[in-house]
Motif scaffolding. Structure first.
Motif, PDB file in Angstrom:
ATOM      1  N   TRP A 144      41.624 -16.018  -7.751  1.00 27.07           N
ATOM      2  CA  TRP A 144      40.295 -15.589  -8.208  1.00 27.07           C
ATOM      3  C   TRP A 144      39.241 -16.698  -8.061  1.00 27.07           C
ATOM      4  N   GLY A 145      39.652 -17.855  -7.542  1.00 24.63           N
ATOM      5  CA  GLY A 145      38.727 -18.970  -7.409  1.00 24.63           C
ATOM      6  C   GLY A 145      38.384 -19.280  -5.963  1.00 24.63           C
ATOM      7  N   HIS A 146      37.762 -20.426  -5.752  1.00 23.14           N
ATOM      8  CA  HIS A 146      37.408 -20.851  -4.403  1.00 23.14           C
ATOM      9  C   HIS A 146      37.444 -22.372  -4.332  1.00 23.14           C
ATOM     10  N   ASP A 147      37.573 -22.891  -3.110  1.00 23.38           N
ATOM     11  CA  ASP A 147      37.662 -24.330  -2.908  1.00 23.38           C
ATOM     12  C   ASP A 147      36.297 -24.979  -2.741  1.00 23.38           C
ATOM     13  N   SER A 148      35.355 -24.231  -2.180  1.00 27.14           N
ATOM     14  CA  SER A 148      34.030 -24.782  -1.909  1.00 27.14           C
ATOM     15  C   SER A 148      33.036 -23.625  -1.779  1.00 27.14           C
ATOM     16  N   HIS A 149      31.764 -23.929  -1.937  1.00 27.45           N
ATOM     17  CA  HIS A 149      30.751 -22.887  -1.777  1.00 27.45           C
ATOM     18  C   HIS A 149      29.423 -23.506  -1.367  1.00 27.45           C
ATOM     19  N   ILE A 150      28.532 -22.663  -0.872  1.00 29.30           N
ATOM     20  CA  ILE A 150      27.186 -23.096  -0.500  1.00 29.30           C
ATOM     21  C   ILE A 150      26.249 -21.915  -0.705  1.00 29.30           C
TER      22      ILE A 150
END
Length: 278
Positions: A144-150
């Motif tokens: 349900w998460g993520h490693d990186s975002h922009i």
């Protein structure tokens, strides 16, 4: 203990102490990095059988195919790019925060290997929007998460003709608002309200639920933001006993702004004090 053995023990102890200190510094540095960007949290993993550290990917860019602002009804193609030091397969997900979502974060796509999203806008998107690209390689963040975002900000203008008027479009109609429990009820229960609306052009309809009564000092207070959700659950646990009025407002983005509505309906509802027969 002999001299050589004693010095050897001291040397080994010193090396262990240095290793522990270095490890502690690495963890502290990692914690500081996480504190700067909690969205990018991704634990370090190791490649099986090699002991090599697997690094999380980084979101590098998020660009539209045309500069904003654009008029409502335009289709904006968003392309995201990310880099993974280990060459792992990457998954992408696009999120939106804007008028359509009630200015809260909502996913526009599922997790997929496609780094492109076609955003077909409507009058409801009029205003400032934030698009967020989230990236993961399935080695770090939870499902349900993520490693990186922009993120990127993008404005949508209303549709207007040469004279500045909004293009011809019929207003939506609010047909009915109904609670799942008949009035009156004892305070402390939950009452779910459902609104039914119709739009001649099948435009997306936004809803807002507003309450007035003893608990609001008899003034109108919004219970929800503008949202596509036509259901609101009223938790009366903290509500005072008395007569309430529930108002539901709707709009489709072609006519009224966020301070008004295209149509509305009201319904009265009585909350009783427990144990008091009326």
């Amino acid at each position: 203990m002999k001299g050589k053995e004693y010095h050897l023990v001291l040397l080994v102890g010193a090396m262990l102490a240095i290793a522990v200190i270095c490890l502690g510094q690495a963890i502290t540095t990692r914690d500081l990095m996480l504190a700067k960007n909690t969205q990018n949290s991704a634990p370090i993993t190791y490649l099986t059988g090699t002991g090599a550290v697997n690094q999380p990917p980084s979101a590098k860019s998020l660009t539209p195919d045309q500069e904003g602002p654009q008029s409502a009804g335009s289709t904006i193609i968003w392309t995201g790019n990310a880099y993974d030091p280990d060459g792992d397969k990457l998954l992408y997900q696009f999120w939106l925060n804007g008028p359509l979502t009630g200015n809260t974060w909502k996913p526009m796509t599922s997790w997929t290997g496609n780094n492109i999203w076609n955003w077909t806008t409507s009058p409801i998107d009029t205003g400032v929007n934030i698009i967020d690209l989230r990236v993961r390689d399935e080695h770090h963040a939870a499902p349900w998460g993520h490693d990186s975002h922009i993120s990127a900000e993008y404005s949508i203008d209303s549709i207007a003709g040469i004279d500045g008027t909004i293009k011809a479009n019929s207003k939506p109609s609010l047909l009915n608002i109904k609670p799942d429990r008949p009035s009156p009820q004892d305070r402390g229960i939950k009452v779910t309200w459902t609104a039914i609306a119709s739009d001649p052009e099948k435009d997306t309809v936004l809803y807002q639920f507003i309450l007035k009564g003893p608990s609001t000092e008899d003034v109108w207070l919004p219970m929800t933001l503008w949202t596509t959700n036509n259901i609101w659950t009223w938790d009366t646990d903290l509500s005072k006993a008395g007569i309430y009025t529930i108002e539901v407002r709707i709009r489709d983005g072609y006519h009224s702004d966020v301070e008004s509505s295209d149509d509305f309906k009201r319904a009265a509802y009585v909350m009783k004090q427990k144990g008091i027969i009326q």
